[in-house]
Design a protein around this motif. Structure first.
Motif, short mmCIF file in Angstrom:
data_model
loop_
_atom_site.label_atom_id
_atom_site.label_comp_id
_atom_site.label_asym_id
_atom_site.label_seq_id
_atom_site.Cartn_x
_atom_site.Cartn_y
_atom_site.Cartn_z
N ASP A 101 0.87 -1.09 0.03
CA ASP A 101 -0.14 -0.15 -0.01
C ASP A 101 1.02 1.21 0.08
N ARG A 121 -0.16 0.83 -6.89
CA ARG A 121 -0.78 0.55 -5.60
C ARG A 121 -0.08 -0.70 -5.04
N TYR A 122 1.03 -1.06 -5.77
CA TYR A 122 1.95 -2.21 -5.32
C TYR A 122 3.06 -2.32 -5.99
N ASP A 143 1.84 -2.85 -9.72
CA ASP A 143 0.60 -3.05 -10.12
C ASP A 143 -0.39 -1.84 -9.60
N THR A 144 -1.19 -1.58 -10.55
CA THR A 144 -2.25 -0.27 -10.67
C THR A 144 -3.29 -0.85 -9.61
N LYS A 145 -3.50 -2.27 -9.20
CA LYS A 145 -4.52 -2.39 -7.94
C LYS A 145 -3.68 -2.75 -6.84
N ARG A 146 -4.22 -2.65 -5.78
CA ARG A 146 -3.63 -3.23 -4.36
C ARG A 146 -3.77 -4.61 -4.36
N ARG A 147 -2.90 -5.11 -3.90
CA ARG A 147 -2.75 -6.91 -3.68
C ARG A 147 -2.24 -7.08 -2.32
#
Length: 182
Positions: A101, A121-122, A143-147
């Motif tokens: 994050d 986001r990661y 990554d552009t998404k949280r993971r």
């Protein structure tokens, strides 16, 4: 007590300056700045992106105040200011740097790639270490998404890929030297 603290700070600054001078020398020794894309490095970033099922992977090299990208998957970029990216933070670590994050991490929240496009986001990155022990860059996945944090197997795989990429950097240099001697 104040004098001792000042001396400690001075030692840390000198050590950091020495390390950066060594890094710059190690980078220049690779004779890689401005070189054409090379398929072997493209394979490392593709393998890293695939292992994490992530849209972006990069092989970055740090030189002075610049972060230069030798290979990329999912993002076309040549160079950014060193303080605008994550990879400087991955240097001089025993293993990897991971942030699940970056918006919540004060080191990264204001980076242009987090605050703006592509809204990272990661991040996970493993250092690229020369035979001399000097880190010159990082193999990273974004990554552009949280993971969720990476599994132990994913971390080990990324570390292994980074070591292979480091070996490829050294082998590339050996080939250049042999070509120049011929």
């Amino acid at each position: 007590m104040v004098i001792a603290a000042a001396r400690d700070e001075e030692r840390r600054m000198l050590k950091s300056l020495f390390r950066e001078r060594m890094r710059s020398h190690a980078f220049r020794g690779l004779s890689i700045l401005g070189s054409a894309p090379e398929p072997i490095f493209d394979r490392f970033v593709a393998a890293a992106a695939n292992a994490f099922d992530a849209p972006i992977a990069l092989l970055s090299l740090i030189h002075d105040d610049q972060q230069w990208f030798k290979a990329g998957h999912g993002l076309v970029i040549d160079c950014i200011p060193r303080d605008s990216g994550f990879c400087s933070f991955a240097l001089d670590r025993p293993e990897i740097l991971e942030t699940a994050d970056p918006q919540a991490d004060p080191r990264f929240a204001n980076l242009p790639v987090v605050a703006g496009e592509p809204h990272i986001r990661y991040y996970i990155g493993a250092p690229l270490r020369r035979v001399s022990g000097i880190d010159v860059g990082a193999l990273c996945v974004l990554d552009t998404k949280r993971r969720s944090p990476a599994s132990a197997d994913q971390k080990a795989y990324l570390i292994g890929l980074a070591r292979q990429a480091s070996t490829a950097l050294e082998a590339r240099l050996d080939l250049l030297k042999r070509g120049a001697a011929a």
